[in-house]
Motif scaffolding. Sequence first.
Motif, PDB file in Angstrom:
ATOM      1  N   PHE A  96      34.468  60.864 168.729  1.00  0.00           N
ATOM      2  CA  PHE A  96      35.926  61.327 169.130  1.00  0.00           C
ATOM      3  C   PHE A  96      36.269  61.311 167.873  1.00  0.00           C
ATOM      4  O   PHE A  96      36.433  60.420 166.826  1.00  0.00           O
ATOM      5  CB  PHE A  96      36.650  60.314 170.028  1.00  0.00           C
ATOM      6  CG  PHE A  96      35.910  60.425 171.409  1.00  0.00           C
ATOM      7  CD1 PHE A  96      36.169  61.487 172.307  1.00  0.00           C
ATOM      8  CD2 PHE A  96      35.236  59.490 171.929  1.00  0.00           C
ATOM      9  CE1 PHE A  96      35.900  61.676 173.456  1.00  0.00           C
ATOM     10  CE2 PHE A  96      34.627  59.577 173.357  1.00  0.00           C
ATOM     11  CZ  PHE A  96      34.836  60.787 173.984  1.00  0.00           C
ATOM     12  N   ASN A  97      37.216  62.525 167.655  1.00  0.00           N
ATOM     13  CA  ASN A  97      37.962  62.648 166.413  1.00  0.00           C
ATOM     14  C   ASN A  97      39.267  62.156 166.709  1.00  0.00           C
ATOM     15  O   ASN A  97      40.228  62.909 166.769  1.00  0.00           O
ATOM     16  CB  ASN A  97      38.068  64.160 165.907  1.00  0.00           C
ATOM     17  CG  ASN A  97      38.562  64.640 164.754  1.00  0.00           C
ATOM     18  OD1 ASN A  97      39.082  63.668 163.988  1.00  0.00           O
ATOM     19  ND2 ASN A  97      38.678  65.775 164.470  1.00  0.00           N
ATOM     20  N   THR A  98      39.618  60.761 166.727  1.00  0.00           N
ATOM     21  CA  THR A  98      40.856  60.301 167.022  1.00  0.00           C
ATOM     22  C   THR A  98      41.792  60.263 166.022  1.00  0.00           C
ATOM     23  O   THR A  98      42.891  59.922 166.173  1.00  0.00           O
ATOM     24  CB  THR A  98      40.632  58.449 167.417  1.00  0.00           C
ATOM     25  OG1 THR A  98      39.856  57.794 166.432  1.00  0.00           O
ATOM     26  CG2 THR A  98      40.121  58.466 168.917  1.00  0.00           C
ATOM     27  N   GLU A 115      42.301  62.837 164.511  1.00  0.00           N
ATOM     28  CA  GLU A 115      42.741  64.384 164.594  1.00  0.00           C
ATOM     29  C   GLU A 115      42.448  65.263 163.272  1.00  0.00           C
ATOM     30  O   GLU A 115      43.622  65.892 162.819  1.00  0.00           O
ATOM     31  CB  GLU A 115      44.039  64.689 165.197  1.00  0.00           C
ATOM     32  CG  GLU A 115      44.049  64.299 166.838  1.00  0.00           C
ATOM     33  CD  GLU A 115      45.379  64.100 167.207  1.00  0.00           C
ATOM     34  OE1 GLU A 115      46.292  64.801 166.885  1.00  0.00           O
ATOM     35  OE2 GLU A 115      45.531  63.528 168.452  1.00  0.00           O
ATOM     36  N   LYS A 158      37.505  66.213 170.972  1.00  0.00           N
ATOM     37  CA  LYS A 158      38.785  65.748 171.472  1.00  0.00           C
ATOM     38  C   LYS A 158      39.055  64.738 172.595  1.00  0.00           C
ATOM     39  O   LYS A 158      38.196  64.481 173.422  1.00  0.00           O
ATOM     40  CB  LYS A 158      39.794  66.900 171.859  1.00  0.00           C
ATOM     41  CG  LYS A 158      39.770  68.031 170.795  1.00  0.00           C
ATOM     42  CD  LYS A 158      41.080  69.189 171.260  1.00  0.00           C
ATOM     43  CE  LYS A 158      41.327  69.993 169.876  1.00  0.00           C
ATOM     44  NZ  LYS A 158      41.590  71.267 170.394  1.00  0.00           N
ATOM     45  N   VAL A 159      39.927  63.948 172.326  1.00  0.00           N
ATOM     46  CA  VAL A 159      40.118  62.781 173.241  1.00  0.00           C
ATOM     47  C   VAL A 159      40.482  63.020 174.911  1.00  0.00           C
ATOM     48  O   VAL A 159      39.737  62.602 175.858  1.00  0.00           O
ATOM     49  CB  VAL A 159      41.533  61.852 172.725  1.00  0.00           C
ATOM     50  CG1 VAL A 159      41.985  60.950 173.813  1.00  0.00           C
ATOM     51  CG2 VAL A 159      41.260  61.126 171.501  1.00  0.00           C
ATOM     52  N   THR A 213      33.791  56.987 165.607  1.00  0.00           N
ATOM     53  CA  THR A 213      34.657  57.988 164.868  1.00  0.00           C
ATOM     54  C   THR A 213      34.526  57.855 163.159  1.00  0.00           C
ATOM     55  O   THR A 213      34.012  56.759 162.752  1.00  0.00           O
ATOM     56  CB  THR A 213      36.118  57.433 165.264  1.00  0.00           C
ATOM     57  OG1 THR A 213      36.927  58.964 164.962  1.00  0.00           O
ATOM     58  CG2 THR A 213      36.695  56.361 164.811  1.00  0.00           C
ATOM     59  N   THR A 221      43.542  55.274 163.486  1.00  0.00           N
ATOM     60  CA  THR A 221      42.030  56.303 163.936  1.00  0.00           C
ATOM     61  C   THR A 221      41.314  55.351 164.809  1.00  0.00           C
ATOM     62  O   THR A 221      40.698  55.403 165.761  1.00  0.00           O
ATOM     63  CB  THR A 221      41.474  56.881 162.916  1.00  0.00           C
ATOM     64  OG1 THR A 221      42.452  57.750 162.234  1.00  0.00           O
ATOM     65  CG2 THR A 221      40.169  57.759 163.289  1.00  0.00           C
ATOM     66  N   LYS A 275      43.155  53.617 167.841  1.00  0.00           N
ATOM     67  CA  LYS A 275      43.004  54.842 168.980  1.00  0.00           C
ATOM     68  C   LYS A 275      41.388  54.757 169.662  1.00  0.00           C
ATOM     69  O   LYS A 275      41.436  55.106 170.720  1.00  0.00           O
ATOM     70  CB  LYS A 275      43.118  55.885 168.388  1.00  0.00           C
ATOM     71  CG  LYS A 275      44.692  56.471 168.474  1.00  0.00           C
ATOM     72  CD  LYS A 275      44.937  57.900 168.290  1.00  0.00           C
ATOM     73  CE  LYS A 275      46.579  58.177 167.757  1.00  0.00           C
ATOM     74  NZ  LYS A 275      46.753  59.373 167.072  1.00  0.00           N
ATOM     75  N   LEU A 276      40.581  54.673 168.832  1.00  0.00           N
ATOM     76  CA  LEU A 276      38.875  54.825 169.342  1.00  0.00           C
ATOM     77  C   LEU A 276      38.776  53.383 170.322  1.00  0.00           C
ATOM     78  O   LEU A 276      38.256  53.651 171.181  1.00  0.00           O
ATOM     79  CB  LEU A 276      38.056  54.955 168.296  1.00  0.00           C
ATOM     80  CG  LEU A 276      36.703  55.068 168.812  1.00  0.00           C
ATOM     81  CD1 LEU A 276      36.557  56.650 169.140  1.00  0.00           C
ATOM     82  CD2 LEU A 276      35.436  54.774 167.921  1.00  0.00           C
ATOM     83  N   LEU A 288      40.742  54.003 173.247  1.00  0.00           N
ATOM     84  CA  LEU A 288      39.995  54.885 174.360  1.00  0.00           C
ATOM     85  C   LEU A 288      38.682  54.225 175.091  1.00  0.00           C
ATOM     86  O   LEU A 288      38.351  54.545 176.250  1.00  0.00           O
ATOM     87  CB  LEU A 288      39.602  55.936 173.574  1.00  0.00           C
ATOM     88  CG  LEU A 288      38.805  57.424 174.324  1.00  0.00           C
ATOM     89  CD1 LEU A 288      39.956  57.948 175.077  1.00  0.00           C
ATOM     90  CD2 LEU A 288      38.493  58.512 173.178  1.00  0.00           C
TER      91      LEU A 288
END
Length: 232
Positions: free
Chosen positions: A128-130, A132, A140-141, A164, A178, A181-182, A185
């Motif tokens: 995932f591109n946490t 962005e 994307k999330v 990521t 980043t 966030k991963l 998620l």
Amino acid sequence: MATTQPLEANLNSIRSRISNACELAKRSTDEVQILPVTKTHSAAIVELAKNAGFNSVGENRVQEAAEKKQSALVDIRWELIGHLQSNKCRQAVEIFDRIHSVDSLKLVKRLDTAAAELGKKLPILLQFNTGEDPAKYGAKVDQADVMMEACLNATHLKLQGFMTIAPLDDNRDVALNTFVKLRELRDHCSQKFSHEMPELSMGMSGDLEQAIAAGSTLIRVGSALFGSRPPL
Ligand SMILES: *Cc1c(COP(=O)(O)O)cnc(C)c1O
């Protein structure tokens, strides 16, 4: 500079960075594995990695890994960490023991089909591109739910966690955010789908401290271990 240092000295310095980061995060160093990244280096480096005690190496291109695997004189596990084009799924399933960079629903489906045809059960991570970051691959999330469902319906894939790559930024908090966030998620999806996903593949030579602070279990280390890479 790392380039002139032998592998053992580099490894010692990475291990001490890991242990400092683990101490700060109140984690055990046993929870953090190093994946040596051998991309752009010759098969001889793979042998060095094996001799240093590693049982896997990370590569970012299917073709390069295929050639290296042919010429490497040691038996080792091969892990794909770079972007995978969907027309190379079958070859990737043949070569790799685990794929970290599964970043679309289409790839989940194609890899499952290829693994079924080849009679393999393939361990994977979802990327995932946490951060962005437009310069980085990764789903994307908001794709997480559909990709999770597809993985859990895939009979020949074994979803072990998420991966990521942090955006390049002098501000270390960007990498930290980043990675946090991963992890969030992963925690959310793990609970929502009642599926354990122990692995968080995050952190490289420049940001492994932030990754460990955020819960990384797998740091992918190239230049800090083998020196700077020759230009492609
Ligand atoms: C090259 C690469 C690494 C290793 O990067 P270093 O900064 O050399 O440690 C890690 N992850 C991915 C996906 C890579 O392509």
